[in-house]
Each structure stands twice: as structure tokens, then as C-alpha cells.
Design a protein around this motif. Structure first.
Motif, PDB file in Angstrom:
ATOM      1  N   ASN A   1      -7.543   0.806  -6.818  1.00 38.28           N
ATOM      2  CA  ASN A   1      -6.567   1.183  -7.841  1.00 38.28           C
ATOM      3  C   ASN A   1      -6.372   0.088  -8.887  1.00 38.28           C
ATOM      4  O   ASN A   1      -5.253  -0.201  -9.308  1.00 38.28           O
ATOM      5  CB  ASN A   1      -5.222   1.544  -7.199  1.00 38.28           C
TER       6      ASN A   1
ATOM      7  N   LEU B   1      -2.231  10.316   6.527  1.00 38.94           N
ATOM      8  CA  LEU B   1      -1.814   9.190   5.696  1.00 38.94           C
ATOM      9  C   LEU B   1      -1.372   8.017   6.562  1.00 38.94           C
ATOM     10  O   LEU B   1      -1.685   6.860   6.266  1.00 38.94           O
ATOM     11  CB  LEU B   1      -0.683   9.604   4.753  1.00 38.94           C
TER      12      LEU B   1
ATOM     13  N   ILE C   1       5.387  10.613   1.091  1.00 38.08           N
ATOM     14  CA  ILE C   1       4.849   9.305   0.712  1.00 38.08           C
ATOM     15  C   ILE C   1       4.768   8.444   1.965  1.00 38.08           C
ATOM     16  O   ILE C   1       5.725   8.359   2.744  1.00 38.08           O
ATOM     17  CB  ILE C   1       5.754   8.611  -0.322  1.00 38.08           C
TER      18      ILE C   1
ATOM     19  N   SER D   1       3.945   4.487   3.015  1.00 36.66           N
ATOM     20  CA  SER D   1       3.793   3.163   2.420  1.00 36.66           C
ATOM     21  C   SER D   1       3.918   2.076   3.487  1.00 36.66           C
ATOM     22  O   SER D   1       4.554   2.281   4.524  1.00 36.66           O
ATOM     23  CB  SER D   1       4.840   2.941   1.323  1.00 36.66           C
TER      24      SER D   1
ATOM     25  N   PHE E   1       0.852  -1.185   0.000  1.00 34.46           N
ATOM     26  CA  PHE E   1       0.000   0.000   0.000  1.00 34.46           C
ATOM     27  C   PHE E   1       0.892   1.240   0.000  1.00 34.46           C
ATOM     28  O   PHE E   1       1.866   1.314   0.741  1.00 34.46           O
ATOM     29  CB  PHE E   1      -0.902   0.026   1.239  1.00 34.46           C
ATOM     30  N   ARG E   2       0.507   2.217  -0.823  1.00 37.17           N
ATOM     31  CA  ARG E   2       1.304   3.446  -0.845  1.00 37.17           C
ATOM     32  C   ARG E   2       0.425   4.617  -1.292  1.00 37.17           C
ATOM     33  O   ARG E   2      -0.326   4.508  -2.260  1.00 37.17           O
ATOM     34  CB  ARG E   2       2.498   3.292  -1.793  1.00 37.17           C
ATOM     35  N   GLU E   3       0.517   5.729  -0.579  1.00 38.87           N
ATOM     36  CA  GLU E   3      -0.161   6.963  -0.973  1.00 38.87           C
ATOM     37  C   GLU E   3       0.793   8.126  -0.754  1.00 38.87           C
ATOM     38  O   GLU E   3       1.709   8.052   0.067  1.00 38.87           O
ATOM     39  CB  GLU E   3      -1.441   7.168  -0.154  1.00 38.87           C
TER      40      GLU E   3
ATOM     41  N   GLU F   1     -13.158   5.060   0.976  1.00 39.82           N
ATOM     42  CA  GLU F   1     -12.302   5.805   0.056  1.00 39.82           C
ATOM     43  C   GLU F   1     -13.128   6.655  -0.909  1.00 39.82           C
ATOM     44  O   GLU F   1     -12.762   7.776  -1.245  1.00 39.82           O
ATOM     45  CB  GLU F   1     -11.425   4.836  -0.754  1.00 39.82           C
TER      46      GLU F   1
END
Length: 350
Positions: free
Chosen positions: A149, A123, A327, A329, A83-85, A259
């Protein structure tokens, strides 16, 4: 004079999170599945048949491991989801920061910086939401399903079908004449007969708990002279279930925002009741993210800090336009060595 890179970096964000964001009350899943760290993506664990312990044969040093039969042994190998945003400092915030850095009004700078830190903290909190959603899916379905995604992850932990039940008709707990005490005792007996472990805890939502508060059988058992007139409180029902069945029930009504649309959603679903044993149920394993593996050593425009055992906060310097990208993650997945010792029941609803 400090630059925007001196103020907004992974170390400062991690320090801010540890000071302000990490003092939140833990999610229920975090207390049942303690966090552990391992290298890489692979997650492997050994689960004994029907939850009974599997003993390993002794081995001499410098000797090859002894091969053994697969009977009674289930080795589960899988790959943990990634998972990464990311977020960037917006143009307005960047201009505010640059202007305040050059002015004498430096006392107004930190509120703007803290607003950026708060965004990054959100985040990190989102990473906690992901792991809690996975754990609660496991505890209500024995499976994890993730879709986002254009990626789909499905993990089946092979929960025994005999430890799952869906009630129907008048047996459903939203019927005040149902008999949930007998249901729970039967499920406890099933798990104990199969594994030797008797569940001593349970999880449900407030809606499901209210079915028990309104149940005529329970109310009459607590007050035979006038069961329907009893004013039943949460603590009274907890004491009753402990004395009658030896269980403690966690009424878990925590929610998260979806989301898409942002609607509130329960971590653990309504109309379900899960029996679990005492102690830890497994572990929440964190793998090594690419940011941690490749960027943490330095020598790049990126800085990396780790919080919550395995959540990586990375900040990347962008020279044109002058900016910082943050970021967050994680690679995580729960193990569930005790899955054979739980029972999941759908007690109401279609």
C-alpha cells in the motif's frame, strides 16, 4: 425481528472466530515469540551485549533512576507497524439476509450469516500471517522488511555479522559430499564462545532437510559398512542429530498466499538453516489500535472486540445503504532479546 446489525456485529464475529478459527494449530513463530500486549505504538526492549544478562542497579523508592554507562547496553526503540483491512457485506449477501429475515425460512439464514463470519475470520487469519512472516524474516535474516500500500517498513535488529554465514562451492549442503555436521558444530561453538549459550534447536524447510537425508557423510557415519544403502527416515535423522550435536530440528514448511496473484509462499525460506537456543526467543508485542483506543468505549456506530491478544475486530453500521463494514486491524512487532544467541546460515543456492 432482529436486524442485520443484530446479526453481524463485532461480538458475534469474535465469538464465531473463537469457536471456529482459533482452534487451529499454532504457527511455529507463535510458539517461539509468545504474544504480549502493551499500550500505544512504541516498542522498547533492552538487549545485553552479546546476549549476556545486564544487571540493573538497585534503587530506593521515590528516587531517580541511577544513570549508567552505555557500554554493553543496547536500547532499541522503534515504532510498531500498523495493519488494517476491511470488508463489506456484498449487495447479494445483504439482499439474501434481508429476504431471509423477513421470510419463514429462517433455517436458511445462518448459513448466509456464517459465510459473512467466515470472510471476517479470513481477515483475522491474515493478521496472523503478517506476524508469522515478520518472525520468520527475523529468524532467516535478522531483519524485517514490509512493503504494501505504498508503505515501506524496514527494521534492522542488528544481528551480529559473525553469526551469519553463506556457504559456497562444494561446502553447500546440496552437494552430497559436504559436511553439514561439522558446519553445525562450528556454528554452535561460535555462539557458545560469544554468549555462553549453546543452540539446541534448529529450523529449516523440507527441501533443506532433504539435503541432510541425502548427505553421504551422514549416511556413512550412521552405517559405516554400507552408508549409501541405508534407508534413512526423518526420525532416524532426528535421533542422529540429537545424539551427535544435541539439537532438535523443526522442519517447517508452512505456506501463505501472496497478496498479489495468490501464489503459495513459504514462511521460512528454502536453503537456510537457523540455530536457536531453548526457550522463548522474544515476544510478539501488540499495540493499541485506534479502533481499540477510541471506539471500544461505545457511544458510536462502531463496535469493537479483541481476539488473539491484540487483533481488533470492528463493525461499523452504515444506514444507507443498510450495510455493515467489518474492519480487522493490528499493531504488532516482535522483540528479539535473544538475537545474539542464534546463527543463520545460507547453506545452498546462488
Amino acid at each position: 425481528m432482529p436486524t442485520i446489525f443484530d446479526l453481524i456485529n463485532a461480538k458475534n464475529i469474535a465469538t464465531y472466530y473463537e469457536s471456529n478459527g482459533s482452534n487451529q494449530i499454532p504457527y511455529l513463530g507463535e510458539t517461539l515469540f509468545p504474544a504480549r500486549k502493551q499500550l500505544g505504538l512504541d516498542l522498547s526492549w533492552i538487549k545485553g551485549f552479546n546476549g549476556l544478562p545486564v544487571s540493573l542497579k538497585p534503587s530506593e523508592f521515590d528516587a531517580k533512576a541511577t544513570l549508567r554507562d552505555r557500554i554493553g547496553l543496547n536500547k532499541i526503540d522503534t515504532e510498531m507497524p500498523f495493519f488494517r483491512e476491511a470488508m463489506r457485506v456484498g449487495e447479494k449477501e445483504r439482499q439474501d439476509i434481508l429476504r431471509l429475515m423477513d421470510s419463514t425460512n429462517s433455517q436458511y439464514l445462518m448459513p448466509v450469516i456464517n459465510r459473512v463470519y467466515d470472510d471476517a475470520t479470513n481477515l483475522v487469519n491474515g493478521a496472523r500471517v503478517i506476524s508469522e512472516r515478520m518472525i520468520m524474516q527475523l529468524l532467516s535474516a535478522g531483519k524485517i522488511s514490509i512493503s504494501a500500500n505504498r508503505l515501506n517498513y524496514d527494521y534492522d535488529y542488528k544481528m551480529p555479522a559473525s553469526h551469519q554465514e553463506t556457504l559456497a562451492g562444494t561446502a553447500q549442503w546440496n552437494d552430497p559430499d559436504s559436511n553439514p555436521v561439522d558446519d553445525i558444530r562450528t556454528w554452535q561453538d561460535t555462539v557458545e564462545d560469544d554468549t555462553g549459550v549453546r543452540p539446541a534447536r534448529a529450523i529449516c524447510t523440507r527441501k533443506t532437510w532433504n539435503y541432510l537425508l541425502a548427505n553421504k557423510t551422514i549416511r556413512l557415519d550412521m552405517n559405516p559398512a554400507g552408508g549409501q544403502n541405508i534407508i534413512l527416515t526423518d526420525s532416524m535423522l532426528q535421533q542422529y542429530l540429537m545424539s551427535k550435536l544435541g539439537i532438535t530440528v523443526a522442519v517447517y514448511n508452512k505456506k501463505f498466499a501472496l497478496e498479489v496473484g495468490g501464489a503459495a509462499q513459504l514462511f521460512y525460506p528454502d536453503d537456510y538453516f537457523t540455530l536457536i537456543p531453548d526457550g522463548n526467543l522474544g515476544n510478539l508485542y501488540y499495540g493499541t489500535t485506534p479502533e481499540e483506543a477510541d471506539l471500544m468505549s461505545g457511544g458510536t456506530v462502531a463496535e469493537v472486540q479483541i481476539v488473539n491478544t491484540g487483533v481488533a475486530i470492528t463493525t461499523v453500521k452504515e444506514p444507507h445503504p443498510v450495510n455493515v463494514e467489518t474492519i480487522v486491524s493490528q499493531i504488532c512487532l516482535p522483540s528479539f532479546e535473544t538475537i545474539d544467541t542464534i546463527f543463520v546460515a545460507k547453506v545452498a543456492g546462488a
